[in-house]
Design a protein around this motif. Structure first.
Motif, mmCIF file in Angstrom:
data_model
loop_
_atom_site.group_PDB
_atom_site.id
_atom_site.type_symbol
_atom_site.label_atom_id
_atom_site.label_comp_id
_atom_site.label_asym_id
_atom_site.label_seq_id
_atom_site.Cartn_x
_atom_site.Cartn_y
_atom_site.Cartn_z
ATOM 1 N N HIS A 35 -4.575 6.579 5.770
ATOM 2 C CA HIS A 35 -5.117 7.013 6.500
ATOM 3 C C HIS A 35 -3.992 8.020 6.997
ATOM 4 O O HIS A 35 -2.666 7.185 7.125
ATOM 5 C CB HIS A 35 -5.056 6.578 7.961
ATOM 6 N N GLY A 89 -0.983 -5.213 2.072
ATOM 7 C CA GLY A 89 -2.041 -6.196 1.880
ATOM 8 C C GLY A 89 -3.356 -6.137 2.635
ATOM 9 O O GLY A 89 -2.726 -5.477 3.559
ATOM 10 N N VAL A 90 -4.101 -7.256 2.809
ATOM 11 C CA VAL A 90 -5.574 -6.822 3.233
ATOM 12 C C VAL A 90 -5.196 -8.628 3.599
ATOM 13 O O VAL A 90 -5.580 -9.302 2.179
ATOM 14 C CB VAL A 90 -6.982 -6.433 2.928
ATOM 15 N N TYR A 152 -7.953 -14.951 -0.732
ATOM 16 C CA TYR A 152 -5.965 -14.437 0.138
ATOM 17 C C TYR A 152 -5.061 -15.603 -0.382
ATOM 18 O O TYR A 152 -3.628 -15.023 -0.568
ATOM 19 C CB TYR A 152 -5.762 -14.512 1.576
HETATM 20 N N1 NAP Z 1 1.018 -10.846 9.240
HETATM 21 C C1 NAP Z 1 1.358 -11.851 8.861
HETATM 22 O O1 NAP Z 1 1.225 -12.838 9.497
HETATM 23 C C2 NAP Z 1 1.378 -12.636 7.824
HETATM 24 C C3 NAP Z 1 1.921 -12.992 6.970
HETATM 25 C C4 NAP Z 1 2.617 -13.367 5.654
HETATM 26 C C5 NAP Z 1 2.280 -12.114 4.550
HETATM 27 N N2 NAP Z 1 2.033 -11.101 5.338
HETATM 28 C C6 NAP Z 1 1.929 -9.968 3.538
HETATM 29 O O2 NAP Z 1 2.553 -8.876 4.456
HETATM 30 C C7 NAP Z 1 1.849 -7.558 4.090
HETATM 31 C C8 NAP Z 1 1.517 -7.334 5.151
HETATM 32 O O3 NAP Z 1 1.368 -7.306 6.739
HETATM 33 P P1 NAP Z 1 0.954 -7.216 7.765
HETATM 34 O O4 NAP Z 1 0.466 -8.101 8.613
HETATM 35 O O5 NAP Z 1 1.799 -5.797 7.950
HETATM 36 O O6 NAP Z 1 -0.473 -5.931 7.820
HETATM 37 P P2 NAP Z 1 -0.896 -4.798 8.530
HETATM 38 O O7 NAP Z 1 -0.192 -5.062 9.454
HETATM 39 O O8 NAP Z 1 -2.479 -4.962 9.207
HETATM 40 O O9 NAP Z 1 -0.697 -4.176 7.472
HETATM 41 C C9 NAP Z 1 -1.206 -3.489 5.994
HETATM 42 C C10 NAP Z 1 -0.458 -1.799 6.270
HETATM 43 O O10 NAP Z 1 -0.830 -2.005 4.857
HETATM 44 C C11 NAP Z 1 -2.147 -0.623 4.583
HETATM 45 N N3 NAP Z 1 -3.028 -0.792 3.616
HETATM 46 C C12 NAP Z 1 -3.386 -1.885 3.787
HETATM 47 N N4 NAP Z 1 -4.669 -1.824 2.306
HETATM 48 C C13 NAP Z 1 -4.302 -0.684 1.846
HETATM 49 C C14 NAP Z 1 -5.231 -0.661 0.551
HETATM 50 N N5 NAP Z 1 -5.654 -1.006 0.149
HETATM 51 N N6 NAP Z 1 -4.225 0.564 0.158
HETATM 52 C C15 NAP Z 1 -3.531 1.201 0.929
HETATM 53 N N7 NAP Z 1 -2.385 0.546 1.972
HETATM 54 C C16 NAP Z 1 -2.581 0.138 2.455
HETATM 55 C C17 NAP Z 1 -2.034 -0.191 6.102
HETATM 56 O O11 NAP Z 1 -2.415 0.800 6.455
HETATM 57 P P3 NAP Z 1 -4.118 1.460 5.887
HETATM 58 O O12 NAP Z 1 -5.094 0.207 6.630
HETATM 59 O O13 NAP Z 1 -4.006 2.333 6.754
HETATM 60 O O14 NAP Z 1 -4.328 1.254 4.379
HETATM 61 C C18 NAP Z 1 -1.016 -0.741 6.984
HETATM 62 O O15 NAP Z 1 -0.256 0.118 5.932
HETATM 63 C C19 NAP Z 1 0.530 -8.213 3.707
HETATM 64 O O16 NAP Z 1 1.015 -7.931 2.203
HETATM 65 C C20 NAP Z 1 0.165 -9.293 4.076
HETATM 66 O O17 NAP Z 1 -0.686 -9.778 3.253
HETATM 67 C C21 NAP Z 1 1.339 -10.691 6.135
#
Ligand code: NAP
Length: 234
Positions: A35, A89-90, A152
């Motif tokens: 975005h 990641g998603v 996931y």
């Molecule tokens: N939060 C948790 O509890 C947690 C725990 C363990 C691991 N993680 C990992 O940590 C990482 C970050 O997680 P988060 O919780 O910070 O996620 P988040 O807040 O949802 O942010 C995800 C980021 O990635 C971008 N993104 C998502 N899909 C994308 C795509 N197809 N292409 C390009 N950019 C994309 C999003 O931007 P857009 O949506 O605008 O594209 C956003 O900038 C992920 O790999 C997640 O699996 C998170």
């Protein structure tokens, strides 16, 4: 010359916190998301808080190989990153036996394939330069099986495997490789969940551990960062 970092998915959550932490240390930054508006907002906030930092960005959907390659090409016009953080990641909860068709492909492409493709774009130059640090964002879901982890968890388990292989491949070249495996961290991924804020980790704590792992002498590497909420997993 200033150091540089490429963080995928830097507009929210953990990626954004890592960008803020490395901006504090004077790094030039490249990031992406799907975005444009979010990227513009990030650029404005970094400019306000860290006026001397150069932040470059590109809209890219990393679930698409061509867009990963286009991102890499745009980054190479600016720098070969000293630090690469495969963070985008998603998270779509579900169980393997009943999750919607397509969840598997989407999470493998976004969470794993993008990291594989992007890493391969920069390893050649890092090997030549004999330096670099590659972080891959796994999850405790890639360490411990739990119901509703579904695809996931598969993607994060695979991410850990890839990162372990990379570590062995790149160790003779002075390139460090680190798996980051956070537990529940309060970010957009958890939007709408009815759990008290204090139960989660802060994204800034994950960012701090990434900075700490980066900031060691050349003879040591943190191979794995496992970081959980003080009260345990959710
Ligand atoms: N939060 C948790 O509890 C947690 C725990 C363990 C691991 N993680 C990992 O940590 C990482 C970050 O997680 P988060 O919780 O910070 O996620 P988040 O807040 O949802 O942010 C995800 C980021 O990635 C971008 N993104 C998502 N899909 C994308 C795509 N197809 N292409 C390009 N950019 C994309 C999003 O931007 P857009 O949506 O605008 O594209 C956003 O900038 C992920 O790999 C997640 O699996 C998170």
């Amino acid at each position: 010359m200033s150091k540089s970092i490429l963080v995928t998915g830097g507009t929210k959550g953990i990626g954004k916190a890592i960008i803020q932490r490395f901006a504090q240390e004077g790094f030039d930054i490249f990031t992406c998301s799907r975005h444009q508006k979010d990227l513009e907002e990030l650029t404005a906030s970094i400019k306000k808080d860290f006026p001397t930092i150069k932040l470059y960005s590109k809209v890219a959907d990393l679930s698409q190989k061509e867009e990963v390659n286009a991102l890499a090409a745009a980054v190479k016009e600016k720098f070969v990153p000293d630090v690469l953080v495969n963070n985008a990641g998603v998270f779509l909860p579900g169980a393997i036996h009943e999750e919607p068709e397509g969840n598997f492909e989407l999470m493998m492409q976004t969470n794993l394939y993008s990291a594989y493709y992007l890493t391969r774009e920069f390893t050649g130059a890092m090997i030549e330069r004999k330096s670099g640090h590659i972080f891959s964002m796994g999850s405790i879901a890639g360490l411990t099986a739990y119901a509703n982890g579904g695809s996931y968890a598969i993607s994060k388990w695979a991410m850990l495997g890839m990162t372990k292989c990379l570590r062995q491949e790149l160790l003779p070249y002075g390139i460090k490789v680190t798996s980051v495996m956070p537990g529940a961290t309060l970010t957009a991924s958890w939007e709408g969940v009815d759990i008290p804020e204090e139960r989660f980790m802060k994204a800034s704590d994950v960012a701090e551990s990434v900075w700490g792992a980066y900031n060691l002498s050349p003879q040591s590497v943190v191979e794995e960062i496992v970081i959980r909420p003080q009260l345990g997993d959710l």
